[in-house]
Design a protein around this motif. Structure first.
Motif, PDB file in Angstrom:
ATOM      1  N   TYR A   1     -39.611  54.061  22.436  1.00 58.40           N
ATOM      2  CA  TYR A   1     -39.552  52.832  21.642  1.00 58.40           C
ATOM      3  C   TYR A   1     -40.271  51.657  22.305  1.00 58.40           C
ATOM      4  O   TYR A   1     -40.576  50.668  21.647  1.00 58.40           O
ATOM      5  N   SER A   2     -40.499  51.716  23.593  1.00 54.58           N
ATOM      6  CA  SER A   2     -40.873  50.525  24.357  1.00 54.58           C
ATOM      7  C   SER A   2     -42.157  49.858  23.866  1.00 54.58           C
ATOM      8  O   SER A   2     -42.205  48.624  23.784  1.00 54.58           O
ATOM      9  N   ARG A   3     -43.195  50.607  23.558  1.00 51.42           N
ATOM     10  CA  ARG A   3     -44.452  49.984  23.115  1.00 51.42           C
ATOM     11  C   ARG A   3     -44.255  49.253  21.792  1.00 51.42           C
ATOM     12  O   ARG A   3     -44.743  48.140  21.616  1.00 51.42           O
ATOM     13  N   VAL A   4     -43.546  49.882  20.872  1.00 52.98           N
ATOM     14  CA  VAL A   4     -43.289  49.257  19.578  1.00 52.98           C
ATOM     15  C   VAL A   4     -42.405  48.028  19.763  1.00 52.98           C
ATOM     16  O   VAL A   4     -42.686  46.956  19.211  1.00 52.98           O
ATOM     17  N   ASP A   5     -41.333  48.171  20.529  1.00 47.96           N
ATOM     18  CA  ASP A   5     -40.411  47.056  20.734  1.00 47.96           C
ATOM     19  C   ASP A   5     -41.121  45.849  21.356  1.00 47.96           C
ATOM     20  O   ASP A   5     -40.930  44.712  20.926  1.00 47.96           O
ATOM     21  N   THR A   6     -41.936  46.095  22.364  1.00 51.73           N
ATOM     22  CA  THR A   6     -42.653  45.013  23.046  1.00 51.73           C
ATOM     23  C   THR A   6     -43.630  44.334  22.094  1.00 51.73           C
ATOM     24  O   THR A   6     -43.650  43.096  21.991  1.00 51.73           O
TER      25      THR A   6
ATOM     26  N   VAL B   1     -36.685  59.554  10.085  1.00 54.05           N
ATOM     27  CA  VAL B   1     -36.571  58.398   9.201  1.00 54.05           C
ATOM     28  C   VAL B   1     -35.339  57.579   9.582  1.00 54.05           C
ATOM     29  O   VAL B   1     -35.400  56.352   9.686  1.00 54.05           O
ATOM     30  N   LYS B   2     -34.235  58.254   9.835  1.00 58.05           N
ATOM     31  CA  LYS B   2     -32.994  57.551  10.165  1.00 58.05           C
ATOM     32  C   LYS B   2     -33.121  56.749  11.454  1.00 58.05           C
ATOM     33  O   LYS B   2     -32.751  55.570  11.507  1.00 58.05           O
ATOM     34  N   TYR B   3     -33.664  57.359  12.516  1.00 55.95           N
ATOM     35  CA  TYR B   3     -33.719  56.600  13.773  1.00 55.95           C
ATOM     36  C   TYR B   3     -34.703  55.440  13.690  1.00 55.95           C
ATOM     37  O   TYR B   3     -34.475  54.381  14.288  1.00 55.95           O
TER      38      TYR B   3
ATOM     39  N   ARG C   1     -33.307  51.465  13.863  1.00 56.02           N
ATOM     40  CA  ARG C   1     -33.788  50.571  14.922  1.00 56.02           C
ATOM     41  C   ARG C   1     -34.552  49.366  14.370  1.00 56.02           C
ATOM     42  O   ARG C   1     -34.459  48.261  14.929  1.00 56.02           O
ATOM     43  N   TYR C   2     -35.317  49.568  13.312  1.00 58.99           N
ATOM     44  CA  TYR C   2     -36.235  48.516  12.872  1.00 58.99           C
ATOM     45  C   TYR C   2     -35.859  47.873  11.535  1.00 58.99           C
ATOM     46  O   TYR C   2     -36.614  47.054  11.016  1.00 58.99           O
ATOM     47  N   LYS C   3     -34.706  48.208  11.011  1.00 62.04           N
ATOM     48  CA  LYS C   3     -34.239  47.622   9.757  1.00 62.04           C
ATOM     49  C   LYS C   3     -34.275  46.091   9.854  1.00 62.04           C
ATOM     50  O   LYS C   3     -33.790  45.516  10.825  1.00 62.04           O
TER      51      LYS C   3
END
Length: 143
Positions: free
Chosen positions: A44-49, A94-96, A100-102
């Motif tokens: 997740y780190s690249r997307v989260d950052t 799809v769920k995860y 996380r990004y909802k």
């Protein structure tokens, strides 16, 4: 009018300071293959950052892509799955992502390149699977 681009953090200065974009789509970082190359190890780190940086600059983000209907673009560990086993992994993906990004992503590419390829339809033997993923994504993140 809206102005945007496919992004990665290598272009951060240009995107934030020179181009004055107001929306963005991740170039590759949200795709299943780079995010979960190995089953169960989700990066997740690249997307989260990147998402944090874009949001700090009021740049709207489109999620690209939850699923991709082209075989070679999917993680190698799902390529031999069939039927309910493949569906269960796609459901999990799809769920995860939605969990996380909802609320952080303005719009989603739910099933990329589904007009000329049919990986999920053929390997689950379900011609309506694409529709079910659009409905699932909407149920997780109604706007």
């Amino acid at each position: 009018f809206n102005k945007g681009a496919a992004v990665n953090l290598a272009y951060k200065d240009f995107i934030l300071n020179k181009a004055k974009y107001n929306w963005a789509v991740f170039e590759n970082d949200m795709k299943w293959k780079p995010m979960e190359k190995n089953k169960g190890t989700i990066k997740y780190s690249r997307v989260d950052t990147a998402l944090q940086v874009l949001q700090q600059h009021n740049i709207t983000v489109r999620g690209h892509a939850l699923l991709w209907d082209v075989e070679k673009t999917n993680p190698s560990w799902i390529l031999n799955l069939k039927g309910n086993a493949l569906k269960a992994e796609a459901d999990r993906r799809v769920k995860y992502m939605m969990d996380r990004y909802k609320g952080k992503i303005y719009e989603w590419d739910v099933m990329n390149e589904c007009l000329h390829q049919r990986f999920f339809e053929e390997n689950t033997n379900n011609l309506d699977i694409m529709e079910s993923y659009f409905r699932m994504a909407y149920q997780y993140d109604k706007k």
